[in-house]
Design a protein around this motif. Structure first.
Motif, PDB file in Angstrom:
ATOM      1  N   SER A  67      -7.375   0.329   1.443  1.00 17.29           N
ATOM      2  CA  SER A  67      -6.514   1.518   1.395  1.00 17.29           C
ATOM      3  C   SER A  67      -5.156   1.171   0.804  1.00 17.29           C
ATOM      4  N   TYR A  68      -4.607   0.026   1.198  1.00 18.99           N
ATOM      5  CA  TYR A  68      -3.323  -0.422   0.663  1.00 18.99           C
ATOM      6  C   TYR A  68      -3.432  -0.668  -0.843  1.00 18.99           C
ATOM      7  N   GLU A  69      -4.526  -1.295  -1.270  1.00 22.88           N
ATOM      8  CA  GLU A  69      -4.721  -1.586  -2.698  1.00 22.88           C
ATOM      9  C   GLU A  69      -4.856  -0.298  -3.505  1.00 22.88           C
ATOM     10  N   LEU A  70      -5.596   0.679  -2.972  1.00 22.24           N
ATOM     11  CA  LEU A  70      -5.754   1.952  -3.678  1.00 22.24           C
ATOM     12  C   LEU A  70      -4.423   2.694  -3.786  1.00 22.24           C
ATOM     13  N   ALA A  71      -3.641   2.675  -2.719  1.00 25.01           N
ATOM     14  CA  ALA A  71      -2.323   3.327  -2.757  1.00 25.01           C
ATOM     15  C   ALA A  71      -1.419   2.641  -3.771  1.00 25.01           C
ATOM     16  N   GLU A  72      -1.492   1.328  -3.821  1.00 25.10           N
ATOM     17  CA  GLU A  72      -0.677   0.578  -4.785  1.00 25.10           C
ATOM     18  C   GLU A  72      -1.105   0.893  -6.216  1.00 25.10           C
ATOM     19  N   GLU A  73      -2.423   0.985  -6.451  1.00 23.98           N
ATOM     20  CA  GLU A  73      -2.931   1.342  -7.783  1.00 23.98           C
ATOM     21  C   GLU A  73      -2.482   2.746  -8.160  1.00 23.98           C
TER      22      GLU A  73
END
Length: 94
Positions: A67-73
């Motif tokens: 979830s953190y990676e998707l938000a960062e992307e």
């Protein structure tokens, strides 16, 4: 905590791999304990359950990191006009 793990280089894939590895380790620890220790199957069951409890923790960390990676992307792919328009709505409470 997720940001710190991400900064340390730990990605969601690492947590998922650790989750699957802990499932295998749970079975292996049960088998080794059952064969090598004289304490019986109760001790082997406790070892298997103890190690088996790690898997959900790793999978939960993997989901959080994903979830953190998707938000960062998502933040990196926003165009400047879109970002300022969305920021304006967020500040206005819309």
């Amino acid at each position: 905590m997720l940001r710190k793990l991400h900064e340390m280089g730990i990605r969601s894939e690492h947590a998922y791999i650790a989750g699957f590895a802990s499932i295998g380790l749970s079975v292996a620890s049960w088998m080794v304990s059952n064969r090598k220790e004289r304490a019986g199957i109760d001790r082997a069951d406790r070892w298997g359950i103890f190690v088996g409890e790690w898997a959900p923790t790793f999978f939960a960390l993997g989901n959080g990191l994903r979830s953190y990676e998707l938000a960062e992307e998502h933040e990196q792919t926003r165009i400047p006009q879109q970002a300022s328009h969305e920021d304006h709505h967020e500040r206005a409470g819309v």
